[in-house]
Design an enzyme around this catalytic site. Structure first.
Site, PDB file in Angstrom:
ATOM      1  N   LYS A 131       0.843  -1.188   0.000  1.00 24.56           N
ATOM      2  CA  LYS A 131       0.000   0.000   0.000  1.00 24.56           C
ATOM      3  C   LYS A 131       0.887   1.250   0.000  1.00 24.56           C
ATOM      4  O   LYS A 131       1.860   1.320   0.739  1.00 24.56           O
ATOM      5  CB  LYS A 131      -0.893  -0.036   1.241  1.00 24.56           C
ATOM      6  CG  LYS A 131      -1.963   1.037   1.342  1.00 24.56           C
ATOM      7  CD  LYS A 131      -2.778   0.790   2.606  1.00 24.56           C
ATOM      8  CE  LYS A 131      -3.905   1.802   2.788  1.00 24.56           C
ATOM      9  NZ  LYS A 131      -4.680   1.513   4.012  1.00 24.56           N
ATOM     10  N   SER A 206      -9.357   1.073   3.466  1.00 24.87           N
ATOM     11  CA  SER A 206      -8.580   1.931   2.595  1.00 24.87           C
ATOM     12  C   SER A 206      -7.497   1.204   1.819  1.00 24.87           C
ATOM     13  O   SER A 206      -6.833   1.798   0.978  1.00 24.87           O
ATOM     14  CB  SER A 206      -7.935   3.034   3.443  1.00 24.87           C
ATOM     15  OG  SER A 206      -7.044   2.500   4.400  1.00 24.87           O
ATOM     16  N   SER A 230      -9.696  -1.276   7.349  1.00 23.39           N
ATOM     17  CA  SER A 230      -9.040  -1.033   6.066  1.00 23.39           C
ATOM     18  C   SER A 230      -8.286  -2.207   5.479  1.00 23.39           C
ATOM     19  O   SER A 230      -7.917  -2.168   4.315  1.00 23.39           O
ATOM     20  CB  SER A 230      -8.087   0.163   6.192  1.00 23.39           C
ATOM     21  OG  SER A 230      -8.809   1.347   6.431  1.00 23.39           O
TER      22      SER A 230
END
Length: 539
Positions: A131, A206, A230
């Site tokens: 990420k 996320s 997330s």
């Protein structure tokens, strides 16, 4: 870069990303101009047979083949680079591919193997995606804000250093939402990331770039972060395994985001994988490096998957309690079907005992966590968005402007809400202890429920910009309980029909009820989660 305006910076970011995809060799195939909703089968038709075989192999099997020289690191990394490039074209999940660095690393590992006739470490040659807000030295670190496009990582995050030492290859960086506080993935740098199983739906957030990438098998093991769901939301929406570890087990030093240093609700780093063994491989590798000696806030607990304390004593059943609903928002029919199917199978196992879990004031839990998420009144998020003049994304407005609990807290108010958090944790702990079947020699409860089986959300992957209920994931962040997501099935409109005549009990329940139109959810993965007590992640 202010002279470019936010749109100009976004174009620079997208051009940079697209150029990284074009540098992959052999080149990433073009995709059809008209795409079906479900694009998960396209890579099998566009890639070479050996590339399909490699990229659809579970991470634990890949490291085994790499360790015995059955596969070369260059072959594996090339296959994943090409499939990741396809994933970008199909779902918009990538911020940057790293073809030169990844292939240079792969060659080094192949040369090492040729010279020493052994792997360099337990992750020898395994591609791992990351990420974007998890820092890499010299790489961009924008955390979803246009105004942060120029930020660079000063060093690799500690977890990345550990994985690198174990022999992995970093090859892809993935998208995240503006503010990092959506259960979806959209920002003004790259746009909207979509779900590969149904492009009208969200992959979650996320860590949604990771979800979409791994859902298309453009990756087999990725790293996300979780402060309210997330990791689990993308894992659930994309049919993956994902673990939200207990806080302070995995080191987090080196990532980017607002409110650095807050400790009221602790964000964690953790794995998403195409297999359960991939999750275990990540945890065991990181914790075997004793990260508490590097990041002192980490607790000195190794990975205990073989410890006797995690085995079930003779004649003792594994106790699983089922949370059918949190009492606020009733899950959609596909989620209830998945729970029913799993429970039915578990009841056939003599060593497992099933009971119901009654939710304890989950509405109060949301009040507490929502009050603590933005203790500065979201000033840092507002400043980061204002820095470039970029517009607020719909779910940024939802979680900040439309959140009645967001306010600037005084020191005394922070103390108040933190005390409320601790009181709630004690109360929930009492509820769990009340499931005991006896007491030990020191009066400690024995025979309590081992894990809770629960929904990950009130439905499968929602339509874009509609992920507005966090309760099924944020509940466990407040309690700091570890939670593992696993796939169960997919939405079938012929089976998962609307519950006619249901009367919603509140505004949130009504929003969720009316959101469900079976055909819109066709083919969306259905997943559930297992929740354990603090520091019982291994269970």
């Amino acid at each position: 870069m202010a002279e470019h305006g936010w749109e100009g910076i976004a174009k620079i970011a997208q051009d940079f990303r697209d150029a990284s995809v074009r540098r992959v060799e052999p080149s990433v195939p073009d995709v059809p101009s008209e795409l079906l909703k479900d694009v998960t089968d396209l890579p099998r038709r566009l890639l070479a047979e050996n590339e399909v075989l490699i990229t659809q192999t579970a991470p634990e099997n890949l490291v085994e083949s790499l360790a015995i020289g059955k596969l070369t690191c260059i072959a594996v990394v090339t296959a994943f680079l090409r499939r990741a490039g396809l994933a970008q074209k199909l779902t918009n999940c990538i911020t940057e591919l790293l073809p030169e660095e990844a292939l240079r690393r792969a060659k080094y590992l192949d040369d090492y193997y040729h010279e020493h006739n052994r792997p360099i470490g337990p992750l020898h040659g395994l591609p791992i995606s990351v990420k974007e807000h998890i820092g890499m030295k010299g790489k961009g670190l924008n955390a979803g804000f246009v105004g942060w496009w120029h930020h660079k990582g000063g060093d690799d995050a500690i977890t990345l250093k550990i994985l690198w030492q174990a022999g992995c290859v970093f090859y892809a960086r993935t998208t995240q939402p503006q503010t990092l506080m959506h259960l979806e993935t959209s920002n003004n740098l790259y746009g909207v990331t979509v779900n590969p199983f149904n492009r009208d739906l969200t992959p979650g957030g996320s860590s949604g770039g990771e979800g979409a990438l791994l859902g298309l098998r453009g990756g087999c093991l990725g790293i996300g972060s979780d402060i309210g769901g997330s990791i689990r939301s993308p894992a659930a929406n994309c049919g993956l395994y994902g673990l939200r570890p207990t806080s302070y087990r995995i080191p987090v030093d080196g990532w980017s985001g607002t409110m650095q240093g807050e400790e009221h609700i602790v964000a964690v780093m953790g794995p998403l994988s195409t297999s359960l063994e991939g999750v275990k491989l990540f945890m065991k590798t990181v914790l075997s490096a004793k990260p508490w000696l590097i990041e002192p806030s980490c607790v000195p607990i190794p990975w205990r998957d073989q410890d006797s304390q995690l085995t079930v004593a003779q004649n003792k059943k594994l106790r699983i309690a089922v949370l059918w609903s949190d009492g606020i928002v009733k899950p959609h029919p596909p989620i209830t079907r998945a729970l029913t199917e799993v429970v039915t199978k578990l009841r056939d196992i003599p060593a497992i005992e099933i009971s119901a879990w009654e939710p304890h004031k989950h509405d109060e839990a949301w009040e507490i966590i929502a009050s603590l998420f933005f203790a500065d009144g979201a000033q840092e998020e507002t400043a980061a968005i204002s820095a470039s003049g970029e517009p607020w994304r719909p779910l940024s407005r939802f979680i900040i402007h439309e959140n009645p609990y967001v306010k600037h807290l005084s020191v005394e108010e922070i103390w108040y809400w933190t005390n409320r958090r601790e009181q709630y944790r004690r109360a929930y702990n009492d509820v769990w202890n009340a499931t005991a079947t006896g007491t030990g020699p020191h009066g400690e409860p024995e025979g309590t429920v081992d894990v809770i089986l629960a929904p990950v959300g009130p439905g499968a992957a929602p339509p874009l910009d509609q992920s507005r209920y966090w309760g099924y994931t944020s509940q466990w962040n407040l309690l700091d309980y570890p939670a593992l997501v696993f796939p169960v099935s997919k939405v079938d409109p012929e089976v998962d029909q609307v519950e006619e005549g249901y009367e919603p009990t509140n505004e949130k329940d009504a929003f969720n009820y009316h959101l469900y139109e079976p055909e819109k959810y066709r083919g969306a993965p259905i997943s559930l989660q297992l929740i354990g007590r603090r520091y019982e992640d291994e269970k």
